[in-house]
Design a protein around this motif. Structure first.
Motif, PDB file in Angstrom:
ATOM      1  N   PHE A  55    -120.489 -31.844 117.750  1.00  0.00           N
ATOM      2  CA  PHE A  55    -119.627 -32.032 116.581  1.00  0.00           C
ATOM      3  C   PHE A  55    -119.404 -30.730 115.829  1.00  0.00           C
ATOM      4  O   PHE A  55    -118.305 -30.455 115.360  1.00  0.00           O
ATOM      5  N   LYS A  56    -120.422 -29.890 115.715  1.00  0.00           N
ATOM      6  CA  LYS A  56    -120.243 -28.601 115.055  1.00  0.00           C
ATOM      7  C   LYS A  56    -119.309 -27.699 115.851  1.00  0.00           C
ATOM      8  O   LYS A  56    -118.491 -26.985 115.282  1.00  0.00           O
ATOM      9  N   ILE A  66    -121.945 -37.453 110.656  1.00  0.00           N
ATOM     10  CA  ILE A  66    -121.204 -38.086 111.754  1.00  0.00           C
ATOM     11  C   ILE A  66    -122.061 -38.141 113.005  1.00  0.00           C
ATOM     12  O   ILE A  66    -122.130 -39.174 113.679  1.00  0.00           O
ATOM     13  N   SER A 115    -120.441 -32.933 109.641  1.00  0.00           N
ATOM     14  CA  SER A 115    -120.768 -33.102 111.056  1.00  0.00           C
ATOM     15  C   SER A 115    -122.174 -33.655 111.279  1.00  0.00           C
ATOM     16  O   SER A 115    -122.395 -34.416 112.220  1.00  0.00           O
ATOM     17  N   VAL A 161    -111.621 -26.621 115.601  1.00  0.00           N
ATOM     18  CA  VAL A 161    -110.493 -27.091 114.787  1.00  0.00           C
ATOM     19  C   VAL A 161    -110.212 -26.106 113.651  1.00  0.00           C
ATOM     20  O   VAL A 161    -109.055 -25.778 113.367  1.00  0.00           O
ATOM     21  N   THR A 162    -111.268 -25.602 113.022  1.00  0.00           N
ATOM     22  CA  THR A 162    -111.094 -24.629 111.945  1.00  0.00           C
ATOM     23  C   THR A 162    -110.472 -23.341 112.469  1.00  0.00           C
ATOM     24  O   THR A 162    -109.576 -22.770 111.843  1.00  0.00           O
ATOM     25  N   ALA A 188    -115.755 -29.027 115.316  1.00  0.00           N
ATOM     26  CA  ALA A 188    -115.295 -28.709 113.962  1.00  0.00           C
ATOM     27  C   ALA A 188    -114.974 -27.223 113.838  1.00  0.00           C
ATOM     28  O   ALA A 188    -113.978 -26.842 113.209  1.00  0.00           O
ATOM     29  N   ILE A 244    -109.087 -29.631 107.413  1.00  0.00           N
ATOM     30  CA  ILE A 244    -109.694 -30.754 108.146  1.00  0.00           C
ATOM     31  C   ILE A 244    -110.915 -30.280 108.917  1.00  0.00           C
ATOM     32  O   ILE A 244    -111.952 -30.950 108.946  1.00  0.00           O
ATOM     33  N   GLY A 245    -110.828 -29.109 109.542  1.00  0.00           N
ATOM     34  CA  GLY A 245    -111.963 -28.554 110.272  1.00  0.00           C
ATOM     35  C   GLY A 245    -113.146 -28.253 109.371  1.00  0.00           C
ATOM     36  O   GLY A 245    -114.299 -28.490 109.741  1.00  0.00           O
ATOM     37  N   LEU A 283    -114.755 -31.535 108.486  1.00  0.00           N
ATOM     38  CA  LEU A 283    -115.540 -31.990 109.637  1.00  0.00           C
ATOM     39  C   LEU A 283    -116.831 -31.205 109.777  1.00  0.00           C
ATOM     40  O   LEU A 283    -117.880 -31.768 110.114  1.00  0.00           O
ATOM     41  N   LEU A 284    -116.771 -29.919 109.522  1.00  0.00           N
ATOM     42  CA  LEU A 284    -117.968 -29.083 109.612  1.00  0.00           C
ATOM     43  C   LEU A 284    -118.993 -29.463 108.555  1.00  0.00           C
ATOM     44  O   LEU A 284    -120.196 -29.491 108.827  1.00  0.00           O
TER      45      LEU A 284
END
Length: 87
Positions: free
Chosen positions: A67-68, A44, A41, A74-75, A71, A33-34, A37-38
């Motif tokens: 956002f980066k 988004i 990003s 999260v990663t 992400a 998911i991360g 998102l990356l």
């Protein structure tokens, strides 16, 4: 307490038995998911900036960095879940 010597050696030691651990499975899912998102990003951040009033390049850059960073966090959490909590 986390055993760092074991954790470091556990990074390079993978087998199919490891996938029975729920931390490894959830860590891989969170890491995926991360990464997604990356990858997305910038798109988004662009859409979020368009919704803001007085949008300019500086706000786009700031939202993109946020956002980066999220992400990447999260990663990193997903990778740590997949590696550190395995015994």
């Amino acid at each position: 307490m986390i055993d760092f010597a074991y954790s470091l050696s556990a990074i390079f030691e993978w087998s199919w038995e490891r996938f029975k651990n729920p931390f490894v499975i959830s860590g891989i899912v969170v890491m995926f998911i991360g990464i997604v998102l990356l990858i997305f990003s910038n798109k988004i951040a662009y859409h979020v900036t368009l919704k803001m009033k007085d949008a300019d390049d500086k706000k786009l850059a700031n939202v993109g960095l946020i956002f980066k960073g999220v992400a990447f966090g999260v990663t990193l959490i997903g990778a740590l879940l997949a590696v550190l909590f395995v015994k």
